[in-house]
Every structure is written in C-alpha cells, then in structure tokens.
Write a protein that holds these residues in place. Structure first.
Motif, PDB file in Angstrom:
ATOM      1  N   GLY A 110      -6.197  -8.510  -2.366  1.00 12.32           N
ATOM      2  CA  GLY A 110      -6.652  -7.161  -2.613  1.00 12.32           C
ATOM      3  C   GLY A 110      -5.496  -6.214  -2.872  1.00 12.32           C
ATOM      4  O   GLY A 110      -4.372  -6.430  -2.402  1.00 12.32           O
ATOM      5  N   SER A 111      -5.757  -5.164  -3.641  1.00  6.80           N
ATOM      6  CA  SER A 111      -4.700  -4.207  -3.950  1.00  6.80           C
ATOM      7  C   SER A 111      -4.349  -3.366  -2.732  1.00  6.80           C
ATOM      8  O   SER A 111      -5.152  -3.185  -1.818  1.00  6.80           O
ATOM      9  N   THR A 114      -6.644  -0.269  -2.445  1.00 11.95           N
ATOM     10  CA  THR A 114      -7.964  -0.582  -1.892  1.00 11.95           C
ATOM     11  C   THR A 114      -7.894  -0.737  -0.381  1.00 11.95           C
ATOM     12  O   THR A 114      -8.760  -0.230   0.353  1.00 11.95           O
ATOM     13  N   THR A 117      -7.349   2.686   1.236  1.00 11.63           N
ATOM     14  CA  THR A 117      -8.586   3.469   1.155  1.00 11.63           C
ATOM     15  C   THR A 117      -9.588   3.007   2.201  1.00 11.63           C
ATOM     16  O   THR A 117     -10.260   3.812   2.846  1.00 11.63           O
TER      17      THR A 117
END
Length: 206
Positions: A110-111, A114, A117
C-alpha cells in the motif's frame, strides 16, 4: 511531601496514558497490521503518537470542557466514525476470506499516503479517542495543579509514543506466525468483528 506540581505527576500521566492507549481498539489493530507487513511503520507510528499528543494537550488546555457542551459535534463524529469503521470491517472481512501469507522479507504494497490517511481517520474519526484523551485525561490532569498538569501531559505523551513504537516495530517478532495464511484469516476476522462492534456501538450511542 511531593505535591501535584512535582514531576511525580509525569509518572501518574504515564500510567493513565498507557492504561487508556493499550486497550484494544481500531487504531491499535491497524498499527499492529502495518507492523506485521512492515509497511510504512515509522510514519504510522509518528501520526498516531503526534495525534495523541495534540489531543492530550488540547484536553489539558481546556478544550475538553468545550466538547462536553458541544453534543452536535460529538454526534457528527460518531456518525462519521461508525460509517468508517463499518466500511473498514467489510474490507477486513474480504481479506479474511482470501488470506495472504507473509514471507520474512515481504513488505506491504500500500502507498504511504493511503496508510497515513487510514491512520488519521482511525484516530480523528473515533469519538472514544476524544473522550479518553481530551475529556478524561484533561480532567485528571487539570486536577494536579498548574505545573503538575503539564508534567502529567509529558508522561501521557511519552507513554503514547513508547506504546505505538513498541506495537509497530514489535509486531515483527510475530512474523514467523503470520507466514501461515490461517493466522492472517484469524487476525482479519478478529479485526472485522472488532470494527463492526465499535461501529454499531457508536450508532447505538446516538
């Protein structure tokens, strides 16, 4: 005899902070999972620790008293938090149905944006965080005198930073266990149930 304005308030703050933060919740479950996948651990730990510090300082500064007189704001946060937690429960359920494996050198895909957030949402959209850090800690700290309350804040903030760092980086000790798909299935199933219970409980509090 030591008074409330002495550094012993930092010890009290550390104990109170740790007792509230260690409780199993959505935020801790997310940090644990990020630690297991070795995915963006440092920024996630930093986001959680800094967020807690801001909330603790806000409570000691008197914002907790304002929140107690703003039921509409708490209601909004409860609804937003419930929607978010129930959505997260759905994703965790899907992961439980199709579990992954974890090789010793595997990292999350995952980034970073992301992940950050998600950490922010799990922290700031959870009304229980406000009640624990802003209202409860604020009220306890402000009963320890003008100087003592800041010592209390120092202890509580330190406890938060140590806990999230230990949870995020300590999770790697469980890597051999999570090399098995069934371990991920159980973890994600537990997370899904936890998120569902928390989300429903928020709606029932409206």
């Amino acid at each position: 005899m030591l008074s409330n304005s002495d550094p012993t308030s930092a010890v009290v703050g550390f104990g109170v902070g740790l007792s509230l933060i260690v409780a199993i919740g959505a935020q801790n479950a997310f940090v644990l999972r990020q630690g297991l996948t070795r995915s963006h651990i440092l920024p996630i730990v930093a986001v959680c620790a800094i967020s807690d510090a801001i909330l603790i300082l806000a409570g000691i500064s008197g914002i907790g008293a304002l929140l107690e007189h703003a039921p509409s704001l708490i209601t909004f946060v409860r609804i937003a938090g419930a929607v978010f937690l129930l959505s997260y429960a759905v994703f965790a359920s899907k992961r439980a149905l199709r579990p992954q494996t974890l090789a010793p050198d595997q990292h999350g895909n995952g980034s970073r944006l992301t992940a950050i957030t998600m950490a922010l949402a799990l922290t700031w959209l959870n009304p229980h965080v406000y009640l624990d850090t802003v209202v409860l800690m604020g009220s306890i700290a402000n009963g320890r005198g003008e100087i003592g309350r800041w010592w209390f804040a120092t202890g509580a903030i330190t406890a938060s930073a140590i806990w999230f760092a230990a949870l995020g980086y300590g999770a790697q000790l469980l890597t051999p266990l999570f090399a098995k798909p069934n371990a991920w299935r159980i973890l994600d199933a537990i997370i899904a149930v936890m998120m569902t219970v928390l989300g429903v409980s928020l709606l029932l509090e409206l």
